[in-house]
Write a protein that holds these residues in place. Structure first.
Motif, PDB file in Angstrom:
ATOM      1  N   SER A 273       0.818  -1.318   0.046  1.00  0.00           N
ATOM      2  CA  SER A 273      -0.050  -0.134  -0.132  1.00  0.00           C
ATOM      3  C   SER A 273       1.042   1.431   0.018  1.00  0.00           C
ATOM      4  CB  SER A 273      -0.939   0.084   1.186  1.00  0.00           C
ATOM      5  OG  SER A 273      -1.735   1.377   1.243  1.00  0.00           O
ATOM      6  N   SER A 274       1.916   1.412   0.846  1.00  0.00           N
ATOM      7  CA  SER A 274       2.933   2.328   0.871  1.00  0.00           C
ATOM      8  C   SER A 274       3.870   2.698  -0.133  1.00  0.00           C
ATOM      9  CB  SER A 274       3.256   2.413   2.428  1.00  0.00           C
ATOM     10  OG  SER A 274       4.287   1.241   2.297  1.00  0.00           O
ATOM     11  N   ASP A 275       4.506   1.354  -0.561  1.00  0.00           N
ATOM     12  CA  ASP A 275       5.448   1.756  -1.296  1.00  0.00           C
ATOM     13  C   ASP A 275       5.513   0.720  -2.899  1.00  0.00           C
ATOM     14  OD1 ASP A 275       6.744   3.145   0.595  1.00  0.00           O
ATOM     15  OD2 ASP A 275       7.848   1.396   1.608  1.00  0.00           O
ATOM     16  N   GLY A 276       4.281  -0.006  -2.990  1.00  0.00           N
ATOM     17  CA  GLY A 276       4.044  -0.497  -4.353  1.00  0.00           C
ATOM     18  C   GLY A 276       4.611  -2.090  -4.043  1.00  0.00           C
ATOM     19  N   LEU A 277       4.373  -2.685  -5.137  1.00  0.00           N
ATOM     20  CA  LEU A 277       4.730  -4.162  -5.268  1.00  0.00           C
ATOM     21  C   LEU A 277       6.124  -4.394  -5.162  1.00  0.00           C
ATOM     22  CD1 LEU A 277       3.524  -7.061  -5.280  1.00  0.00           C
ATOM     23  CD2 LEU A 277       3.591  -6.910  -7.796  1.00  0.00           C
ATOM     24  N   ALA A 278       7.192  -3.356  -5.589  1.00  0.00           N
ATOM     25  CA  ALA A 278       8.325  -3.509  -5.638  1.00  0.00           C
ATOM     26  C   ALA A 278       8.826  -3.715  -4.288  1.00  0.00           C
ATOM     27  CB  ALA A 278       9.330  -2.336  -6.562  1.00  0.00           C
ATOM     28  N   ALA A 279       8.412  -3.141  -3.346  1.00  0.00           N
ATOM     29  CA  ALA A 279       8.592  -3.380  -1.860  1.00  0.00           C
ATOM     30  C   ALA A 279       8.510  -4.517  -1.099  1.00  0.00           C
ATOM     31  CB  ALA A 279       7.921  -2.230  -1.125  1.00  0.00           C
ATOM     32  N   LEU A 280       7.911  -5.389  -1.938  1.00  0.00           N
ATOM     33  CA  LEU A 280       7.551  -6.613  -1.208  1.00  0.00           C
ATOM     34  C   LEU A 280       8.531  -7.707  -1.543  1.00  0.00           C
ATOM     35  CD1 LEU A 280       4.854  -7.760   0.199  1.00  0.00           C
ATOM     36  CD2 LEU A 280       4.434  -9.147  -1.948  1.00  0.00           C
ATOM     37  N   SER A 281       9.765  -7.585  -0.525  1.00  0.00           N
ATOM     38  CA  SER A 281      10.770  -8.430  -0.413  1.00  0.00           C
ATOM     39  C   SER A 281      10.761  -9.143   0.825  1.00  0.00           C
ATOM     40  CB  SER A 281      12.314  -7.693  -0.758  1.00  0.00           C
ATOM     41  OG  SER A 281      12.419  -6.925   0.687  1.00  0.00           O
ATOM     42  N   LEU A 282      11.353 -10.374   0.824  1.00  0.00           N
ATOM     43  CA  LEU A 282      11.183 -11.116   2.161  1.00  0.00           C
ATOM     44  C   LEU A 282      11.897 -10.575   3.289  1.00  0.00           C
ATOM     45  CD1 LEU A 282      11.439 -14.823   0.773  1.00  0.00           C
ATOM     46  CD2 LEU A 282       9.317 -13.697   1.418  1.00  0.00           C
ATOM     47  N   GLU A 283      12.932  -9.541   2.806  1.00  0.00           N
ATOM     48  CA  GLU A 283      13.827  -9.048   3.762  1.00  0.00           C
ATOM     49  C   GLU A 283      12.827  -7.954   4.511  1.00  0.00           C
ATOM     50  OE1 GLU A 283      16.276 -11.394   1.369  1.00  0.00           O
ATOM     51  OE2 GLU A 283      14.757  -9.982   0.779  1.00  0.00           O
ATOM     52  N   ARG A 284      12.308  -7.170   3.653  1.00  0.00           N
ATOM     53  CA  ARG A 284      11.507  -6.160   4.221  1.00  0.00           C
ATOM     54  C   ARG A 284      10.279  -6.431   4.791  1.00  0.00           C
ATOM     55  NH1 ARG A 284      10.618  -0.769   0.690  1.00  0.00           N
ATOM     56  NH2 ARG A 284       9.788  -0.133   2.575  1.00  0.00           N
ATOM     57  N   ILE A 285       9.899  -7.673   4.485  1.00  0.00           N
ATOM     58  CA  ILE A 285       8.615  -8.162   5.186  1.00  0.00           C
ATOM     59  C   ILE A 285       8.862  -8.734   6.564  1.00  0.00           C
ATOM     60  CG2 ILE A 285       6.816 -10.133   5.315  1.00  0.00           C
ATOM     61  CD1 ILE A 285       6.808 -10.074   2.137  1.00  0.00           C
ATOM     62  N   ALA A 286      10.037  -9.486   6.644  1.00  0.00           N
ATOM     63  CA  ALA A 286      10.596 -10.135   7.934  1.00  0.00           C
ATOM     64  C   ALA A 286      10.872  -8.897   9.017  1.00  0.00           C
ATOM     65  CB  ALA A 286      11.608 -10.907   7.524  1.00  0.00           C
ATOM     66  N   ALA A 287      11.465  -7.787   8.337  1.00  0.00           N
ATOM     67  CA  ALA A 287      11.840  -6.645   9.267  1.00  0.00           C
ATOM     68  C   ALA A 287      10.596  -6.207   9.774  1.00  0.00           C
ATOM     69  CB  ALA A 287      12.785  -5.603   8.445  1.00  0.00           C
ATOM     70  N   ALA A 288       9.578  -5.937   8.948  1.00  0.00           N
ATOM     71  CA  ALA A 288       8.351  -5.232   9.319  1.00  0.00           C
ATOM     72  C   ALA A 288       7.419  -6.053  10.230  1.00  0.00           C
ATOM     73  CB  ALA A 288       7.569  -4.770   8.190  1.00  0.00           C
ATOM     74  N   ALA A 289       7.708  -7.573  10.028  1.00  0.00           N
ATOM     75  CA  ALA A 289       6.939  -8.280  11.028  1.00  0.00           C
ATOM     76  C   ALA A 289       7.592  -8.978  12.101  1.00  0.00           C
ATOM     77  CB  ALA A 289       6.517  -9.561   9.924  1.00  0.00           C
ATOM     78  N   ASP A 290       8.620  -8.514  12.274  1.00  0.00           N
ATOM     79  CA  ASP A 290       9.513  -8.911  13.281  1.00  0.00           C
ATOM     80  C   ASP A 290       9.804 -10.580  13.350  1.00  0.00           C
ATOM     81  OD1 ASP A 290      11.332  -8.756  15.574  1.00  0.00           O
ATOM     82  OD2 ASP A 290       9.466  -8.770  17.037  1.00  0.00           O
ATOM     83  N   CYS A 291      10.229 -11.001  12.231  1.00  0.00           N
ATOM     84  CA  CYS A 291      10.480 -12.501  12.104  1.00  0.00           C
ATOM     85  C   CYS A 291      11.733 -12.570  11.225  1.00  0.00           C
ATOM     86  CB  CYS A 291       9.271 -13.128  11.572  1.00  0.00           C
ATOM     87  SG  CYS A 291       8.837 -12.757   9.851  1.00  0.00           S
ATOM     88  N   SER A 292      12.002 -13.828  11.007  1.00  0.00           N
ATOM     89  CA  SER A 292      13.299 -14.150  10.020  1.00  0.00           C
ATOM     90  C   SER A 292      12.695 -14.532   8.805  1.00  0.00           C
ATOM     91  CB  SER A 292      13.975 -15.477  10.838  1.00  0.00           C
ATOM     92  OG  SER A 292      13.325 -16.678  10.809  1.00  0.00           O
TER      93      SER A 292
END
Length: 272
Positions: free
Chosen positions: A91-110
């Motif tokens: 929603s904020s940065d577009g589909l290009a922002a959907l990397s596993l690393e960024r998801i993990a950082a935002a979700a506080d998981c590995s």
């Protein structure tokens, strides 16, 4: 070293981590919801021995379980946190922002835990689509085998409107990506997943309406586009047009009713 100096807990032994995971699986529960007694029994030791090996508390065990890619509990599961975090990123940065690393950082998981829960980025994207698109709700409407064409279209439109106007704005972001970069390889896995799903749900229902003689016989793709496109375009442009003082925008419910009436008039077979 002074007596007030902090000593971090020693890492939990791997055999105790595995015992905790086995006990949780057996009970179909989060690790945090499994008692120390049950974990000790699974490990073949006494509770006091378990506590001694953990340094007196289960903090080290919970941290070791989390390091192994499993959320021990006490908060939303990794899958839920990842879906919500991924939706916010799209929603904020577009589909290009959907990397596993960024998801993990935002979700506080590995990243490892994301692979365990989704089997990769495409799995995360599919789960987000399931959660934030209207496809599941539309399938539920059609599963009831409705017979009133106009009422069914209105109900589907209500779910479409809810999906395209809710926060985070996942569906508008995905449509923007699709229109701007239709050949983008990062979007193709979702299209290969969503379009057959659309055909098997909405497409099957429209085909049955054709067979029943209630709507005109025309290519399913065009029929689906005629059903969805007017409302989608209105909802995507609505935030901008709402600020035009000389063009008052009707309420969403009224818009859904108007487009449903227009669709039925356009495709319905007139009865004698």
């Amino acid at each position: 070293m002074s007596k007030d100096e902090f000593h971090p807990p020693a890492p939990a032994p791997p055999d105790l981590v595995q015992a905790a995971l086995r006990a949780a699986r057996t009970r179909n529960a989060a690790v945090a919801d499994v008692s120390m007694q049950a974990i000790a029994k699974e490990a073949g030791i006494s509770r006091s021995t378990l506590l001694r090996r953990l340094g007196g508390s289960r903090q080290a065990l919970d941290e070791a379980v989390r390091a192994a890619g499993v959320d021990p509990g006490g908060r939303k599961p990794v899958r839920e946190r990842a879906i919500e975090a991924g939706a916010a990123l799209i929603s904020s940065d577009g589909l290009a922002a959907l990397s596993l690393e960024r998801i993990a950082a935002a979700a506080d998981c590995s990243v490892h835990s994301l692979y365990a829960a989704f089997d990769g980025r495409d799995g995360v994207l599919q789960a987000i689509f399931e959660r934030y698109s209207p496809i599941v709700d539309a399938e539920a409407v059609l599963a009831a085998h409705p017979t009133d064409l106009k009422a069914t279209v209105r109900e589907i439109y209500a779910h479409m409107a809810a999906a395209l106007t809710r926060e985070p704005r996942v569906m508008p972001a995905l449509f923007a990506e699709l229109l701007a970069r239709p050949q983008d390889t990062s979007l193709q896995p979702l299209m290969h997943y969503a379009f057959p799903r659309l055909l098997s749900g909405i497409g099957t229902w429209l085909a049955s309406e054709i067979q029943a003689g209630r709507i005109r016989d025309m290519p399913l793709l065009l029929l689906i586009q005629q059903l969805s496109s007017p409302l989608i375009m209105h909802l995507l442009l609505r935030p901008a047009t709402e600020h035009a003082a000389d063009a008052p925008v009707p309420p969403v419910a009224e818009v859904c009713n108007t487009f449903a009436d227009a669709f039925v008039r356009a495709v319905a077979v007139p009865h004698p």
